[in-house]
Design a protein around this motif. Structure first.
Motif, PDB file in Angstrom:
ATOM      1  N   THR A  50      95.825 -49.966 -17.577  1.00  0.00           N
ATOM      2  CA  THR A  50      96.325 -50.485 -18.892  1.00  0.00           C
ATOM      3  C   THR A  50      95.026 -50.292 -19.992  1.00  0.00           C
ATOM      4  O   THR A  50      93.800 -50.266 -19.557  1.00  0.00           O
ATOM      5  N   VAL A  51      95.076 -50.439 -21.080  1.00  0.00           N
ATOM      6  CA  VAL A  51      93.962 -50.418 -22.094  1.00  0.00           C
ATOM      7  C   VAL A  51      93.227 -51.460 -21.787  1.00  0.00           C
ATOM      8  O   VAL A  51      91.907 -51.628 -21.864  1.00  0.00           O
ATOM      9  N   ASP A  52      93.667 -52.889 -21.746  1.00  0.00           N
ATOM     10  CA  ASP A  52      93.273 -53.997 -21.449  1.00  0.00           C
ATOM     11  C   ASP A  52      92.217 -53.846 -20.055  1.00  0.00           C
ATOM     12  O   ASP A  52      90.980 -54.312 -20.202  1.00  0.00           O
ATOM     13  N   LYS A  53      92.662 -53.285 -19.066  1.00  0.00           N
ATOM     14  CA  LYS A  53      91.910 -53.197 -17.962  1.00  0.00           C
ATOM     15  C   LYS A  53      90.828 -52.298 -18.093  1.00  0.00           C
ATOM     16  O   LYS A  53      89.796 -52.340 -17.367  1.00  0.00           O
TER      17      LYS A  53
ATOM     18  N   LEU B 198     101.034 -37.376 -20.602  1.00  0.00           N
ATOM     19  CA  LEU B 198     100.788 -38.507 -19.939  1.00  0.00           C
ATOM     20  C   LEU B 198     100.385 -39.500 -20.987  1.00  0.00           C
ATOM     21  O   LEU B 198     101.120 -40.674 -20.480  1.00  0.00           O
ATOM     22  N   LEU B 199     100.189 -39.580 -21.884  1.00  0.00           N
ATOM     23  CA  LEU B 199      99.827 -40.579 -22.918  1.00  0.00           C
ATOM     24  C   LEU B 199      99.882 -39.847 -24.292  1.00  0.00           C
ATOM     25  O   LEU B 199      99.412 -38.770 -24.529  1.00  0.00           O
TER      26      LEU B 199
ATOM     27  N   LYS C 114      89.905 -43.629 -30.320  1.00  0.00           N
ATOM     28  CA  LYS C 114      91.386 -43.512 -30.606  1.00  0.00           C
ATOM     29  C   LYS C 114      92.292 -44.821 -30.106  1.00  0.00           C
ATOM     30  O   LYS C 114      91.587 -45.291 -29.048  1.00  0.00           O
ATOM     31  N   THR C 115      93.396 -44.841 -30.635  1.00  0.00           N
ATOM     32  CA  THR C 115      94.371 -46.058 -30.281  1.00  0.00           C
ATOM     33  C   THR C 115      95.379 -45.316 -29.237  1.00  0.00           C
ATOM     34  O   THR C 115      95.898 -44.544 -29.733  1.00  0.00           O
ATOM     35  N   VAL C 116      95.367 -45.680 -28.119  1.00  0.00           N
ATOM     36  CA  VAL C 116      96.619 -45.615 -27.296  1.00  0.00           C
ATOM     37  C   VAL C 116      97.679 -45.794 -27.594  1.00  0.00           C
ATOM     38  O   VAL C 116      98.048 -47.460 -27.760  1.00  0.00           O
ATOM     39  N   ALA C 117      98.819 -44.990 -28.038  1.00  0.00           N
ATOM     40  CA  ALA C 117     100.126 -45.625 -28.388  1.00  0.00           C
ATOM     41  C   ALA C 117     101.069 -46.080 -26.988  1.00  0.00           C
ATOM     42  O   ALA C 117     101.716 -46.929 -27.274  1.00  0.00           O
ATOM     43  N   GLU C 118     101.261 -45.026 -26.392  1.00  0.00           N
ATOM     44  CA  GLU C 118     101.942 -45.391 -25.341  1.00  0.00           C
ATOM     45  C   GLU C 118     101.407 -44.400 -24.023  1.00  0.00           C
ATOM     46  O   GLU C 118     101.142 -43.148 -24.211  1.00  0.00           O
TER      47      GLU C 118
ATOM     48  N   ASN D  97      97.516 -32.575 -31.781  1.00  0.00           N
ATOM     49  CA  ASN D  97      97.732 -32.831 -30.409  1.00  0.00           C
ATOM     50  C   ASN D  97      97.413 -34.436 -30.115  1.00  0.00           C
ATOM     51  O   ASN D  97      96.371 -34.847 -29.700  1.00  0.00           O
ATOM     52  N   ALA D  98      98.477 -35.117 -30.236  1.00  0.00           N
ATOM     53  CA  ALA D  98      98.215 -36.725 -30.338  1.00  0.00           C
ATOM     54  C   ALA D  98      98.581 -37.118 -28.891  1.00  0.00           C
ATOM     55  O   ALA D  98      99.075 -38.244 -28.928  1.00  0.00           O
ATOM     56  N   TYR D  99      98.396 -36.276 -27.934  1.00  0.00           N
ATOM     57  CA  TYR D  99      98.546 -36.721 -26.782  1.00  0.00           C
ATOM     58  C   TYR D  99      97.716 -36.286 -25.662  1.00  0.00           C
ATOM     59  O   TYR D  99      96.881 -35.020 -25.844  1.00  0.00           O
ATOM     60  N   VAL D 100      97.650 -36.580 -24.380  1.00  0.00           N
ATOM     61  CA  VAL D 100      96.829 -36.061 -23.305  1.00  0.00           C
ATOM     62  C   VAL D 100      97.773 -35.452 -22.269  1.00  0.00           C
ATOM     63  O   VAL D 100      99.016 -36.154 -21.877  1.00  0.00           O
ATOM     64  N   THR D 101      97.581 -34.280 -21.567  1.00  0.00           N
ATOM     65  CA  THR D 101      98.348 -33.520 -20.959  1.00  0.00           C
ATOM     66  C   THR D 101      97.812 -33.485 -19.431  1.00  0.00           C
ATOM     67  O   THR D 101      96.466 -33.488 -19.358  1.00  0.00           O
TER      68      THR D 101
END
Length: 478
Positions: free
Chosen positions: A201-204, A100-101, A81-85, A185-189
């Motif tokens: 970060t996603v790049d990291k 969390l994200l 999936k793509t992390v939005a925020e 559930n488009a998020y992680v808790t």
């Protein structure tokens, strides 16, 4: 028997008794029992090896531990999936269930639409193949034998394609269900209460090649991580009460084992159970367990401690300095002393000052009079001042008593008639019991010899008695 005869008989008996006593005394002196005190060797042990004070000695129920932060949980993200925020940053406090994200819902919806279109395409392809199979079956009936083989081959190929497509449809339907759940559930808790650490970060993440995007360290105070060995694992169980001891001062804390990690820990050096062997079959594995103390007052992160299984032992007595088992302490009136080795290597009475006593364990504190480098002997009634001290058990002439035989009486029984031992035999050739005589009083010794050498009542007839009397009269007249 006349009075005169009786007096003579008594005098003769006393002369015999004195002769035997004096002779036995000189034999005793000659055989070494009463010889030079300096020639007698007494076994002594170093005080430090007898010291029962804790001084952080490890026992089979003591374990090394270190104060560390509470449990950390890795937060992983779905790389499909793509992390939005990312909604948190390092140092943030979160509660269980906090977001969390978030993932990009539009991207998920796009994937969902693509999956549904793929299922529709496969279903259409299956329907088309079925139509072709039906047409080929009709043509096959009117064809010759060679052509029928060709038709059969085409039909089997189409049937194989349909079987594959049906499998792909099932797989896509599973993916669709996951994507539909993701849109809801488009998020992680957070799974625990704690503090956010190591946010990437996603790049990291792409650079590192991992899937852990952050960590959450459990909130609250520290915990204590202990290490145990497979050889003493029977003592370590969840819920067991323990006592934590500081290695910095006399502080102690009570606690409980909250969890046990059965995954072998990596050794940070030589395994103390391997005895220098590199053979892994001769080594012993180590494991971790975790303790939650009732209080963390006075504890510091990274502090090393000792962990002991709580068996109800009295922790109010802090044993430091020198503690000895009470069996080593003798009494001289109201004074306490031990048999100690002096500067000349001789045994001496060393008076000591007693402090606290541990009645349960049977030891007591030595406040003064002894140092850890001194040597002392286990008390024995045959020890005297001036004897030679030795650390070689093979050399001793005064063997150490077994525990429990110490006589700590208030009276000083050193020397005296009761210490005299005899060696010899009676007139019948029977050996005299030396050890028994050594423990007798003067009166008991006299009675003993009277039985051996005195009158034998009712053993002689009247003629014998008259003959004895005549002999006594003659001796008295002389």
């Amino acid at each position: 028997m006349t009075t005169k005869k009786r007096i003579c008989t008594v005098i003769i008996v006393l002369v015999i008794v004195c002769t035997v006593c004096v002779g036995g005394f000189f034999v005793w002196k000659k055989t070494g029992k009463g010889g030079s005190k300096s020639s007698q060797k007494v076994y002594v042990q170093k005080v430090s090896s007898l010291n029962t004070a804790s001084d952080f000695k490890l026992s089979n129920r003591s374990f090394l531990g270190v104060v560390e932060a509470q449990e950390s949980v890795d937060v992983k993200y779905d790389s499909s999936k793509t992390v939005a925020e990312i909604l948190v940053k390092n140092g943030d406090s979160v509660k269980k269930g906090d977001k969390l994200l978030t993932y990009d819902v539009e991207a998920i919806n796009l994937q969902l639409e693509q999956a549904k279109l793929e299922v529709e395409r496969l279903q259409n392809e299956i329907a088309s193949n079925k139509s072709q199979i039906a047409e080929l079956e009709k043509e096959k009936k009117n064809a010759d034998q060679d052509a029928a083989v060709s038709y059969t081959t085409q039909i089997l190929s189409l049937q194989s394609d349909n079987a594959k497509n049906e499998y792909d449809i099932k797989a896509k339907n599973v993916e669709i269900k996951k994507l539909e759940a993701s849109t809801k559930n488009a998020y992680v808790t957070a799974s625990i209460d704690g503090t956010v650490k190591n946010v990437k970060t996603v790049d990291k993440l792409q650079q590192d090649g991992g899937d852990v995007i952050m960590q959450i360290t459990e909130e609250g105070d520290y915990r204590i991580k202990g290490r145990f060995n497979e050889q003493n694992s029977k003592d370590i169980m969840q819920g067991v009460s323990v006592i934590v001891k500081s290695r910095l001062d006399d502080s102690t804390w009570k606690g409980e084992i909250t969890s046990v990690d059965t995954s072998p820990q990596k050794n940070s050096g030589d395994d103390i159970y391997s005895f220098g062997s590199s053979d892994e079959m001769s080594q012993s594995s180590n494991y971790a367990f975790y303790v939650k103390p009732e209080s963390f007052d006075g504890l510091m992160l990274g502090q090393h401690v000792l962990i002991e299984i709580d068996n109800g032992q009295d922790t109010s007595i802090n044993k430091t300095g020198i503690w000895l088992y009470s069996d080593f302490i003798c009494k001289d009136g109201k004074k306490n002393y031990v048999w100690a080795k002096n500067e000349d290597g001789k045994i001496e009475k060393r008076y000591v000052e007693i402090g606290q006593k541990d009645e349960e364990n049977g030891d007591c504190e030595i406040k003064s009079g002894l140092e850890k480098g001194d040597y002392i002997a286990y008390p024995d009634k045959s020890i005297e001042e001036g004897m030679t001290a030795t650390t070689n058990e093979a050399d001793v002439s005064v063997p150490p008593n077994d525990l429990g035989t110490n006589d700590n009486s208030d009276a000083d029984t050193e020397g005296g008639d009761e210490d005299i031992a005899f060696d010899g035999s009676n007139e019948d050739g029977m050996a005299i019991d030396e050890d028994m005589l050594a423990s007798m009083t003067d009166e008991e010794i006299e009675e003993y010899f009277n039985k051996l050498y005195g009158e034998e009542e009712n053993a002689e007839n009247a003629d014998g008695e008259n003959a004895d009397a005549a002999d006594a009269d003659a001796a008295f007249a002389e």
